[in-house]
Design an enzyme around this catalytic site. Structure first.
Site, mmCIF file in Angstrom:
data_model
loop_
_atom_site.group_PDB
_atom_site.id
_atom_site.type_symbol
_atom_site.label_atom_id
_atom_site.label_comp_id
_atom_site.label_asym_id
_atom_site.label_seq_id
_atom_site.Cartn_x
_atom_site.Cartn_y
_atom_site.Cartn_z
ATOM 1 N N ASP A 5 121.615 39.412 -81.698
ATOM 2 C CA ASP A 5 122.134 39.689 -80.256
ATOM 3 C C ASP A 5 121.152 39.288 -79.163
ATOM 4 O O ASP A 5 119.771 38.934 -79.547
ATOM 5 C CB ASP A 5 122.534 41.255 -80.372
ATOM 6 N N LEU A 6 121.328 39.471 -77.920
ATOM 7 C CA LEU A 6 120.228 39.213 -76.962
ATOM 8 C C LEU A 6 118.846 39.831 -77.209
ATOM 9 O O LEU A 6 117.770 39.106 -76.597
ATOM 10 C CB LEU A 6 120.908 39.880 -75.766
#
Length: 230
Positions: A102-103
């Site tokens: 994820d980010l």
């Protein structure tokens, strides 16, 4: 014999869906003949051209280890115009990721030019080990004493293989988390459920591949002989 769109995708040119669009648009030739049907079956020994460029790596699935930095999302196109992993990989052919980070996570991300290879790695039956180092704020004993096996959070069951305390100080703790089948934001949700706030998450291993001495943004290709043995 294989579907033409599948061969184009596995060669790392584009996704299978985009390959089908290119075929319908008349941008694909097989042995000099324009093909218009995505369902056409061809052999990998045929000469295949896409938009005038001959595909020359059909026989060779390739794999890279990439150190994904924080702040990039693992997608080819983002509707919110955020920076993506693939925009930064200008030195590689078209690749896809095996799984994702994820980010706000970083570390080992496997990249390949082969859709088939990606699917082999991602199958739950493959039981490939993923190892993460996690820094979090909060009391470690809450997590370590909890029954995190088959933990249900918002109707979803999580089953990490192990969670081990590596070190701690007055402000935070470092853990090692091992998964064999990762779900979306699994580690962050388990830690939050146990009262811990994750502020750094690094994947250091996927299967037999490790991050070694790579720095954020670096990548290296896996030798074909090593790939064949995995």
């Amino acid at each position: 014999m294989h579907r033409l769109a599948k061969i184009i995708s596995n060669a790392g040119v584009c996704s299978r869906r985009d390959a089908e669009k290119l075929i319908v648009a008349g941008q694909v030739k097989v042995d000099g003949i324009t093909i218009l049907s995505p369902t056409t079956n061809v052999d990998i020994s045929n000469q295949i051209e896409v938009s005038g460029t001959l595909i020359n790596n059909i026989h060779k699935p390739r794999l890279w280890i990439y150190y994904k930095p924080v702040g990039l999302i693992t997608t080819h196109k983002d509707p919110l115009s955020r920076k993506t992993v693939f925009e930064q990989l200008t030195g590689l052919p078209r690749v896809i990721s095996i799984g994702r980070l994820d980010l706000n996570s970083e570390g080992l991300l496997l990249l390949t030019n082969s859709g088939d290879l990606a699917r082999q790695f991602e199958l739950p039956s493959s039981r490939l080990k993923r190892v993460y180092h996690v820094r979090a704020y909060g009391k470690s004993d809450i997590l370590l004493k909890s029954n995190y096996k088959n933990l249900e959070i918002d109707g979803i069951f999580y089953n990490p293989h192990s969670i081990k305390l590596l070190k701690q100080n007055k402000t935070n703790c470092w853990f090692e988390v091992v998964l064999f089948e990762g779900k979306n934001r699994e580690i962050r949700r388990i830690f939050e459920y146990c009262g811990l706030k994750v502020n750094k998450l690094i994947r250091i291993q996927y299967g037999s591949f490790t991050i070694d001495n790579l720095k954020p943004g670096d990548y290296k290709e896996i030798n074909n002989k090593i790939l064949e043995n995995n």
